[in-house]
Design a protein around this motif. Structure first.
Motif: not given
Length: 255
Positions: A42-51
């Motif tokens: 949908g309208p979201y930007h998505r960011v994943t935090v990676v250790g």
């Protein structure tokens, strides 16, 4: 903003995210906090935090800052649980999260659990500032000790302001460095996982949530503002997530 610092007393690092309706003009990871742009719906930007390295260790001072500007939609998650570990000298670690959500903007902050490993000592502080028309879905979960071990010392504070006014300010403390009673019947009651889900949005202005129990070990509480808070404890991380996910499905609204 200063860059990554590696010293005898631990890591100093800050990761930054800025989201606008058009994209992610700022996506800067440092040290143990790597940020990855991932596929969104949908309208979201998505960011994943990676250790990128073990953290937080004793003596570390790490932070994540996210700004969701007016009209933007941002979903932040993590690739794995965060494990608080003891350092070489028994020093306390600090992990700060600072979130800002603008007018007609939405942030879904849904990381994996924070695990307080035996011997660790962590202070985690989260500050959230919301515009009057901002939407927020915020989840946090703490697991006290890895399998078969006692917990470390964990102190958390969550402070939320909306339109410049306090919405929620609460502190929790667990483990051998906390004051007595944290594992008693009035707090954890022997459970090893604790968490909460905060949902803020204009949908609650005219129809506030109704307070109620969610099973035996969770409660939904409407806040003095357009928001609700679900607080839960459970024997383990899997059961805790199940409770919070059920609450999220019941109260999350899409636009």
């Amino acid at each position: 903003m200063g860059g990554l610092t590696l010293g005898a007393r631990g890591v100093r690092a800050t990761a930054r995210i800025v989201a606008t309706p058009e994209g992610l003009p700022v996506l800067e990871g440092e040290g143990p906090l790597a940020l990855r742009r991932t596929r969104a719906c949908g309208p979201y930007h998505r960011v994943t935090v990676v250790g990128a390295m073990s953290a937080p260790l004793g003596g570390d001072r790490i932070a994540v800052e996210a700004e969701v500007r007016d009209g933007a939609r941002l979903h932040v998650d993590s690739a794995a649980a965060t494990i608080a570990l003891p350092g070489r000298d028994g020093e306390r670690a600090h992990y700060d999260v600072r979130l800002t959500v603008g007018e007609d903007a939405e942030l879904r902050w849904l990381p994996e659990q924070l695990i307080s490993a035996s011997g660790s000592d962590l202070v985690m502080r989260t500050r959230i500032d919301l515009a009057p028309g901002a939407r927020l879905v915020y989840r946090e979960e703490q697991v006290l000790g890895r399998h078969g071990e006692p917990p470390g010392t964990l102190a958390t504070r969550l402070t939320v302001h909306r339109a410049g006014r306090p919405l929620l300010d609460q502190e929790l403390a667990y483990g051998p460095g906390a004051s007595g009673g944290w594992d008693g019947a009035a707090v954890l009651g022997g459970h090893r996982a604790a968490g909460q889900l905060l949902v803020v949005g204009p949908q609650f202005v005219d129809r506030p949530a109704e307070p109620r129990m969610l099973g035996d070990n969770a409660v939904l509480t409407p806040l003095a503002g357009p928001a609700l808070l679900v607080t839960a404890v459970a024997p383990d991380a899997r059961l805790l997530r199940h409770v919070l996910d059920d609450a999220l499905r019941s109260h999350l609204t899409t636009r």
